[in-house]
Design a protein around this motif. Structure first.
Motif, short mmCIF file in Angstrom:
data_model
loop_
_atom_site.label_atom_id
_atom_site.label_comp_id
_atom_site.label_asym_id
_atom_site.label_seq_id
_atom_site.Cartn_x
_atom_site.Cartn_y
_atom_site.Cartn_z
N SER A 24 36.49 5.78 84.71
CA SER A 24 37.60 5.12 85.40
C SER A 24 38.93 5.56 84.81
O SER A 24 39.02 6.07 83.69
N ARG A 25 40.00 5.31 85.57
CA ARG A 25 41.34 5.62 85.06
C ARG A 25 41.67 4.77 83.84
O ARG A 25 42.44 5.20 82.97
N ALA A 26 41.08 3.57 83.75
CA ALA A 26 41.32 2.72 82.58
C ALA A 26 40.86 3.40 81.30
O ALA A 26 41.40 3.15 80.22
N ASP A 71 31.24 -1.11 80.69
CA ASP A 71 32.01 -1.22 81.93
C ASP A 71 31.59 -0.16 82.94
O ASP A 71 31.42 -0.45 84.13
N ASP A 93 43.11 7.45 81.34
CA ASP A 93 44.55 7.50 81.04
C ASP A 93 44.82 7.46 79.53
O ASP A 93 45.51 8.35 79.00
#
Length: 207
Positions: free
Chosen positions: A89-91, A48, A94
């Motif tokens: 990414s924050r995905a 990703d 987090d």
């Protein structure tokens, strides 16, 4: 169903998702061996992130394979530069931050502080620790990493997929493989009283 981006080490059972090293450690945990807890940033997170940065890893790897040796290093170096410039990414961040905080609590010092805690950030490629090709010493592992530098260390491990050494070793392996992907293991760095290597199979004869 979308694949997970971060999984606990003890649940890292699928080599295609977590790489050979993480799958091996999960197997040891399942058998009752004392393995430091950890987590795995999966190959899906790797793919990703590379796609978001404009690099299709499968297309690029196949292009490198078709390129004569004289031009191959430029493509590999360009791939490493692209990976080094990525931002997680924050995905990924987090669930990653939540898992790291949990691990820090488990390994809190006697005065309940974790400010000086260091980490081992370890490569776990999809083609690593296979029966016919171990990739020992080929991919990157970063030791003694403070929490604020973990993301950069992950990128460092990802970039180690794109070296001439890794490419050559892989192409000389006994059987063809699909385009590789890189997962990354994160574990607390221990302070051992002693350390060593144990072989379960003879390194020369294979017995």
């Amino acid at each position: 169903m979308s694949l997970p981006l971060v999984v606990p080490l003890e649940s890292s059972t699928d080599p295609a998702l977590v790489g050979g090293k993480a799958a091996g450690l999960a197997g040891l945990i399942a058998q009752g061996f004392r393995v430091p807890p950890g987590l795995c940033v999966t190959t899906q997170a790797y793919r990703d992130a590379l796609h978001a940065g404009g690099l299709d890893p499968s297309e690029r790897w196949n292009r490198i394979r078709r390129t004569p040796e004289v031009g191959r290093e430029w493509l590999l170096a360009d791939s490493r530069r692209t990976v080094a410039s990525l931002v997680l990414s924050r995905a990924v961040l987090d669930p990653f931050d939540s898992a790291v905080a949990k691990l820090e609590k488990e390994f809190a010092t006697e005065d309940s502080t974790t400010s000086g805690m260091l980490w081992a950030v370890r490569s776990s490629a999809s083609d690593e620790d296979a029966e016919d090709a171990t990739f020992g010493g080929i991919y990157r592992t970063v030791l003694g990493v403070p929490r604020g530098s973990i993301a950069a260390a992950i990128l460092d491990c990802w970039a180690s997929q794109w070296t001439a050494l890794a490419f050559t070793y892989r192409e000389r392996a006994a059987k063809p493989r699909p385009a590789p992907a890189m997962a990354v293991i994160l574990q607390p760095l221990l302070a051992p009283r002693a350390a060593g290597v144990a072989y379960s199979r003879h390194p020369i004869s294979g017995r």
